[in-house]
Motif scaffolding. Structure first.
Motif, PDB file in Angstrom:
ATOM      1  N   VAL A  30       0.879  -1.165   0.000  1.00  0.00           N
ATOM      2  CA  VAL A  30       0.000   0.000   0.000  1.00  0.00           C
ATOM      3  C   VAL A  30       0.921   1.222   0.000  1.00  0.00           C
ATOM      4  CG1 VAL A  30      -1.852   1.187   1.215  1.00  0.00           C
ATOM      5  CG2 VAL A  30      -1.688  -1.313   1.327  1.00  0.00           C
ATOM      6  N   VAL A  31       0.989   1.912  -1.116  1.00  0.00           N
ATOM      7  CA  VAL A  31       1.974   2.982  -1.306  1.00  0.00           C
ATOM      8  C   VAL A  31       1.284   4.341  -1.294  1.00  0.00           C
ATOM      9  CG1 VAL A  31       3.860   3.825  -2.756  1.00  0.00           C
ATOM     10  CG2 VAL A  31       3.309   1.374  -2.735  1.00  0.00           C
ATOM     11  N   SER A  32       1.779   5.225  -0.413  1.00  0.00           N
ATOM     12  CA  SER A  32       1.210   6.570  -0.314  1.00  0.00           C
ATOM     13  C   SER A  32       2.271   7.523   0.220  1.00  0.00           C
ATOM     14  CB  SER A  32      -0.007   6.577   0.611  1.00  0.00           C
ATOM     15  OG  SER A  32       0.393   6.319   1.932  1.00  0.00           O
ATOM     16  N   ASN A  33       1.941   8.803   0.192  1.00  0.00           N
ATOM     17  CA  ASN A  33       2.872   9.781   0.747  1.00  0.00           C
ATOM     18  C   ASN A  33       2.380  10.315   2.087  1.00  0.00           C
ATOM     19  OD1 ASN A  33       0.870  11.555  -0.021  1.00  0.00           O
ATOM     20  ND2 ASN A  33       2.008  12.398  -1.740  1.00  0.00           N
ATOM     21  N   ARG A  34       1.445   9.584   2.693  1.00  0.00           N
ATOM     22  CA  ARG A  34       0.955   9.924   4.026  1.00  0.00           C
ATOM     23  C   ARG A  34       0.535   8.637   4.729  1.00  0.00           C
ATOM     24  NH1 ARG A  34      -4.713   9.771   3.711  1.00  0.00           N
ATOM     25  NH2 ARG A  34      -5.459   9.852   1.582  1.00  0.00           N
ATOM     26  N   MET A  35       0.341   8.728   6.025  1.00  0.00           N
ATOM     27  CA  MET A  35      -0.059   7.558   6.803  1.00  0.00           C
ATOM     28  C   MET A  35      -1.475   7.146   6.423  1.00  0.00           C
ATOM     29  SD  MET A  35       0.765   5.357   9.064  1.00  0.00           S
ATOM     30  CE  MET A  35       2.039   5.918  10.139  1.00  0.00           C
ATOM     31  N   ILE A  36      -1.648   5.887   6.067  1.00  0.00           N
ATOM     32  CA  ILE A  36      -2.961   5.329   5.744  1.00  0.00           C
ATOM     33  C   ILE A  36      -3.135   4.091   6.599  1.00  0.00           C
ATOM     34  CG2 ILE A  36      -4.272   4.115   3.966  1.00  0.00           C
ATOM     35  CD1 ILE A  36      -3.185   5.988   1.921  1.00  0.00           C
ATOM     36  N   ALA A  37      -4.290   3.961   7.210  1.00  0.00           N
ATOM     37  CA  ALA A  37      -4.569   2.789   8.035  1.00  0.00           C
ATOM     38  C   ALA A  37      -4.676   1.557   7.150  1.00  0.00           C
ATOM     39  CB  ALA A  37      -5.873   2.999   8.810  1.00  0.00           C
ATOM     40  N   VAL A  38      -4.005   0.491   7.577  1.00  0.00           N
ATOM     41  CA  VAL A  38      -4.093  -0.790   6.874  1.00  0.00           C
ATOM     42  C   VAL A  38      -4.355  -1.880   7.912  1.00  0.00           C
ATOM     43  CG1 VAL A  38      -2.554  -0.061   5.002  1.00  0.00           C
ATOM     44  CG2 VAL A  38      -1.613  -1.268   6.960  1.00  0.00           C
ATOM     45  N   PRO A  39      -4.987  -2.959   7.505  1.00  0.00           N
ATOM     46  CA  PRO A  39      -5.240  -4.060   8.433  1.00  0.00           C
ATOM     47  C   PRO A  39      -3.929  -4.673   8.929  1.00  0.00           C
ATOM     48  CG  PRO A  39      -6.509  -4.336   6.408  1.00  0.00           C
ATOM     49  CD  PRO A  39      -5.554  -3.219   6.178  1.00  0.00           C
ATOM     50  N   GLN A  40      -3.976  -5.203  10.136  1.00  0.00           N
ATOM     51  CA  GLN A  40      -2.823  -5.921  10.673  1.00  0.00           C
ATOM     52  C   GLN A  40      -2.735  -7.273   9.971  1.00  0.00           C
ATOM     53  OE1 GLN A  40      -0.526  -4.988  13.044  1.00  0.00           O
ATOM     54  NE2 GLN A  40      -1.411  -2.973  12.752  1.00  0.00           N
ATOM     55  N   SER A  41      -1.740  -7.428   9.137  1.00  0.00           N
ATOM     56  CA  SER A  41      -1.538  -8.675   8.414  1.00  0.00           C
ATOM     57  C   SER A  41      -0.086  -8.734   7.970  1.00  0.00           C
ATOM     58  CB  SER A  41      -2.452  -8.739   7.182  1.00  0.00           C
ATOM     59  OG  SER A  41      -2.068  -9.809   6.334  1.00  0.00           O
ATOM     60  N   PRO A  42       0.528  -9.879   8.087  1.00  0.00           N
ATOM     61  CA  PRO A  42       1.914  -9.987   7.612  1.00  0.00           C
ATOM     62  C   PRO A  42       2.022  -9.857   6.100  1.00  0.00           C
ATOM     63  CG  PRO A  42       1.082 -12.131   8.301  1.00  0.00           C
ATOM     64  CD  PRO A  42       0.041 -11.124   8.683  1.00  0.00           C
ATOM     65  N   ASP A  43       0.896  -9.977   5.392  1.00  0.00           N
ATOM     66  CA  ASP A  43       0.908  -9.884   3.936  1.00  0.00           C
ATOM     67  C   ASP A  43       0.655  -8.468   3.419  1.00  0.00           C
ATOM     68  OD1 ASP A  43       1.458 -12.579   3.559  1.00  0.00           O
ATOM     69  OD2 ASP A  43      -0.666 -13.128   3.549  1.00  0.00           O
ATOM     70  N   ILE A  44       0.377  -7.523   4.319  1.00  0.00           N
ATOM     71  CA  ILE A  44       0.107  -6.148   3.892  1.00  0.00           C
ATOM     72  C   ILE A  44       1.226  -5.254   4.397  1.00  0.00           C
ATOM     73  CG2 ILE A  44      -1.478  -4.194   3.997  1.00  0.00           C
ATOM     74  CD1 ILE A  44      -3.750  -6.227   4.411  1.00  0.00           C
ATOM     75  N   GLU A  45       1.895  -4.631   3.438  1.00  0.00           N
ATOM     76  CA  GLU A  45       3.026  -3.758   3.736  1.00  0.00           C
ATOM     77  C   GLU A  45       2.632  -2.319   3.420  1.00  0.00           C
ATOM     78  OE1 GLU A  45       7.684  -3.485   2.323  1.00  0.00           O
ATOM     79  OE2 GLU A  45       6.213  -4.292   0.910  1.00  0.00           O
ATOM     80  N   ARG A  46       2.815  -1.435   4.397  1.00  0.00           N
ATOM     81  CA  ARG A  46       2.538  -0.014   4.189  1.00  0.00           C
ATOM     82  C   ARG A  46       3.849   0.662   3.808  1.00  0.00           C
ATOM     83  NH1 ARG A  46      -0.721   2.450   8.632  1.00  0.00           N
ATOM     84  NH2 ARG A  46       0.628   1.074   9.773  1.00  0.00           N
ATOM     85  N   ILE A  47       3.857   1.302   2.644  1.00  0.00           N
ATOM     86  CA  ILE A  47       5.026   2.023   2.152  1.00  0.00           C
ATOM     87  C   ILE A  47       4.671   3.506   2.143  1.00  0.00           C
ATOM     88  CG2 ILE A  47       6.627   2.361   0.229  1.00  0.00           C
ATOM     89  CD1 ILE A  47       6.730  -0.489   1.314  1.00  0.00           C
ATOM     90  N   ILE A  48       5.401   4.299   2.929  1.00  0.00           N
ATOM     91  CA  ILE A  48       5.181   5.740   2.931  1.00  0.00           C
ATOM     92  C   ILE A  48       6.394   6.381   2.274  1.00  0.00           C
ATOM     93  CG2 ILE A  48       4.779   7.803   4.317  1.00  0.00           C
ATOM     94  CD1 ILE A  48       3.586   5.924   6.459  1.00  0.00           C
ATOM     95  N   VAL A  49       6.142   7.055   1.164  1.00  0.00           N
ATOM     96  CA  VAL A  49       7.205   7.728   0.429  1.00  0.00           C
ATOM     97  C   VAL A  49       7.187   9.205   0.799  1.00  0.00           C
ATOM     98  CG1 VAL A  49       7.127   6.076  -1.474  1.00  0.00           C
ATOM     99  CG2 VAL A  49       5.749   8.158  -1.587  1.00  0.00           C
ATOM    100  N   GLU A  50       8.242   9.913   0.443  1.00  0.00           N
ATOM    101  CA  GLU A  50       8.268  11.342   0.743  1.00  0.00           C
ATOM    102  C   GLU A  50       7.167  12.057  -0.030  1.00  0.00           C
ATOM    103  OE1 GLU A  50      11.523  13.463  -1.958  1.00  0.00           O
ATOM    104  OE2 GLU A  50      12.357  11.776  -0.836  1.00  0.00           O
ATOM    105  N   ALA A  51       6.713  13.165   0.538  1.00  0.00           N
ATOM    106  CA  ALA A  51       5.672  13.958  -0.127  1.00  0.00           C
ATOM    107  C   ALA A  51       6.269  14.624  -1.354  1.00  0.00           C
ATOM    108  CB  ALA A  51       5.127  15.011   0.831  1.00  0.00           C
ATOM    109  N   GLY A  52       5.520  14.665  -2.393  1.00  0.00           N
ATOM    110  CA  GLY A  52       5.988  15.291  -3.617  1.00  0.00           C
ATOM    111  C   GLY A  52       5.308  14.666  -4.803  1.00  0.00           C
ATOM    112  N   PRO A  53       5.291  15.395  -5.904  1.00  0.00           N
ATOM    113  CA  PRO A  53       4.632  14.863  -7.091  1.00  0.00           C
ATOM    114  C   PRO A  53       5.305  13.581  -7.571  1.00  0.00           C
ATOM    115  CG  PRO A  53       5.736  16.958  -7.576  1.00  0.00           C
ATOM    116  CD  PRO A  53       5.885  16.698  -6.117  1.00  0.00           C
ATOM    117  N   ASP A  54       4.492  12.590  -7.808  1.00  0.00           N
ATOM    118  CA  ASP A  54       4.920  11.325  -8.413  1.00  0.00           C
ATOM    119  C   ASP A  54       5.842  10.467  -7.558  1.00  0.00           C
ATOM    120  OD1 ASP A  54       3.403  11.950 -10.673  1.00  0.00           O
ATOM    121  OD2 ASP A  54       5.077  13.044 -11.569  1.00  0.00           O
ATOM    122  N   CYS A  55       6.047  10.779  -6.282  1.00  0.00           N
ATOM    123  CA  CYS A  55       6.922   9.943  -5.448  1.00  0.00           C
ATOM    124  C   CYS A  55       6.350   8.534  -5.281  1.00  0.00           C
ATOM    125  CB  CYS A  55       7.168  10.598  -4.089  1.00  0.00           C
ATOM    126  SG  CYS A  55       8.202  12.068  -4.181  1.00  0.00           S
TER     127      CYS A  55
END
Length: 151
Positions: A30-55
Motif C-alpha cells: 500500500v503505497v502513499s505519501n501519508r499515513m494510511i490505516a491498513v489491516p494488521q496482516s503480515p501480507d500487507i506492507e505499508r510504504i510511505i514515500v516522501e511527499a511530492g509529485p509522483d513519489c
C-alpha cells in the motif's frame, strides 16, 4: 510470486483488494505519501514515500514487474507499469493493458488540453456499488489469469 501494489492516496477499493489478496494469500504493498490505516496482516506492507509529485508513482513503477498487479487511476503510472510487464486495473474494474493504455493516455492528454484552453469539462462519474462489484470481479479474474500465466 504475484504482488499487488495499490496507489493508495485516493484509492476507493483498498478494502476489496485486501479481501481478494487474503483469499489468494498474496502480498500487498500500500503505497502513499501519508499515513494510511491498513489491516494488521503480515501480507500487507505499508510504504510511505516522501511527499511530492509522483513519489508514490515512482516507487510503484520501480518495484512492479511481470506477474504483479497494480491498482491505480493514474494513467501515466499505469503506462509505466504496463511497460514493465505488470497488469494494471483501475478502481472501476477497467483493465489497462498494452492495447487500452494508448487510448487512455490520449484521452487524458486531450482532456488536459481542453481544460487548459478554458473548456468546461465534466469530472469523473461518482463511484458506485456497481463499480465496486465490477472491480471485485475484474480483480479476481485478473489474479487467476496472472497466476496461470506465471506457473
Amino acid at each position: 510470486m504475484t504482488r499487488i501494489f495499490i496507489d493508495a492516496d485516493a484509492c476507493p477499493v483498498k478494502d476489496e483488494v485486501y479481501r481478494v489478496a487474503a483469499r489468494y494469500s498474496l502480498p500487498v504493498s500500500v503505497v502513499s505519501n501519508r499515513m494510511i490505516a491498513v489491516p494488521q496482516s503480515p501480507d500487507i506492507e505499508r510504504i510511505i514515500v516522501e511527499a511530492g509529485p509522483d513519489c508514490a508513482d515512482n516507487w510503484i513503477a520501480e518495484h512492479a514487474g511481470p506477474g504483479d498487479v497494480v491498482i491505480t487511476t493514474d494513467i501515466p503510472l499505469a503506462s509505466r507499469c504496463v511497460a514493465c510487464g505488470a497488469e494494471v486495473l483501475d478502481p472501476k474494474g477497467k483493465h489497462l493493458d498494452g492495447n487500452a493504455i494508448g487510448m487512455a493516455l490520449a484521452m487524458r492528454d486531450l482532456m488536459t488540453d481542453l481544460r487548459s484552453a478554458g473548456v468546461m469539462t465534466s469530472g469523473g462519474s461518482a463511484f458506485t456499488k456497481t463499480d465496486r462489484s465490477r472491480f471485485l470481479s475484474a480483480l479476481d479474474t485478473l489474479i487467476v489469469r496472472v497466476r496461470k500465466k506465471i506457473r
